[in-house]
Design a protein around this motif. Structure first.
Motif, mmCIF file in Angstrom:
data_model
loop_
_atom_site.group_PDB
_atom_site.id
_atom_site.type_symbol
_atom_site.label_atom_id
_atom_site.label_comp_id
_atom_site.label_asym_id
_atom_site.label_seq_id
_atom_site.Cartn_x
_atom_site.Cartn_y
_atom_site.Cartn_z
ATOM 1 N N SER A 51 0.821 -1.216 0.000
ATOM 2 C CA SER A 51 0.000 0.000 0.000
ATOM 3 C C SER A 51 0.853 1.263 0.000
ATOM 4 C CB SER A 51 -0.915 0.038 1.236
ATOM 5 O OG SER A 51 -0.163 0.357 2.401
ATOM 6 N N LYS A 104 -2.006 -4.496 -5.410
ATOM 7 C CA LYS A 104 -2.692 -3.249 -5.057
ATOM 8 C C LYS A 104 -3.470 -3.410 -3.760
ATOM 9 C CE LYS A 104 -3.643 -2.085 -9.853
ATOM 10 N NZ LYS A 104 -4.757 -1.895 -10.775
ATOM 11 N N THR A 106 -5.993 -0.817 -1.091
ATOM 12 C CA THR A 106 -6.516 0.471 -0.630
ATOM 13 C C THR A 106 -7.200 0.252 0.712
ATOM 14 O OG1 THR A 106 -8.588 0.205 -1.881
ATOM 15 C CG2 THR A 106 -6.851 1.512 -2.920
ATOM 16 N N GLU A 113 -9.432 7.913 -5.086
ATOM 17 C CA GLU A 113 -8.422 6.868 -4.932
ATOM 18 C C GLU A 113 -8.930 5.556 -5.537
ATOM 19 O OE1 GLU A 113 -6.094 4.574 -1.411
ATOM 20 O OE2 GLU A 113 -6.792 6.588 -0.943
ATOM 21 N N THR A 117 -7.149 3.491 -8.568
ATOM 22 C CA THR A 117 -6.592 2.164 -8.285
ATOM 23 C C THR A 117 -7.383 1.039 -8.949
ATOM 24 O OG1 THR A 117 -5.917 3.022 -6.135
ATOM 25 C CG2 THR A 117 -5.820 0.643 -6.426
#
Length: 119
Positions: A51, A104, A106, A113, A117
């Protein structure tokens, strides 16, 4: 893109917003109840490292458990290992939604965001 694993809590308004956003974008995801099946310490380590965030960002600072444990004052003196142990011990301590896929990750729900992403 690999399927997204979405760690969610059904009583969380932010999680509901994230689900709605994912559904509206036609993005498929596997829902994991974060309180019943929190990620392991090793999973959390991997998610945190990919992250690029400060590990403290993984804590649900508005949660009851966070306040009860007095973490606002205690986190600054804790090691990363202690923080990871704590996060893995209670899904309610983890900021949500936590979305993970491939490399990835989040944490939380910010639409811009998410767009960057996951779209």
């Amino acid at each position: 893109m690999a399927e997204i694993t979405a760690y969610l809590y059904n009583k969380c308004g932010t999680c509901r917003k994230a689900k709605k956003w994912l559904d509206e974008q036609g993005i498929t995801y596997k829902e994991v109840p974060i309180v019943d099946e929190p990620p392991t310490k090793e999973q959390l380590r991997e998610y945190w490292q990919q992250s690029g965030l400060d590990l403290k960002k993984f804590f649900n600072t508005s949660g009851q458990a966070y306040r009860e444990l007095g973490l606002k004052d205690r986190l600054k003196d804790m090691s990363e290992e202690e923080m990871l142990d704590l996060l893995a011990s209670d899904g309610k301590l983890i900021k949500r939604p936590l979305l993970v896929s491939g490399d990835k990750t989040t944490v939380g729900f910010k639409e811009e965001e998410m767009e960057k992403t996951w779209k």
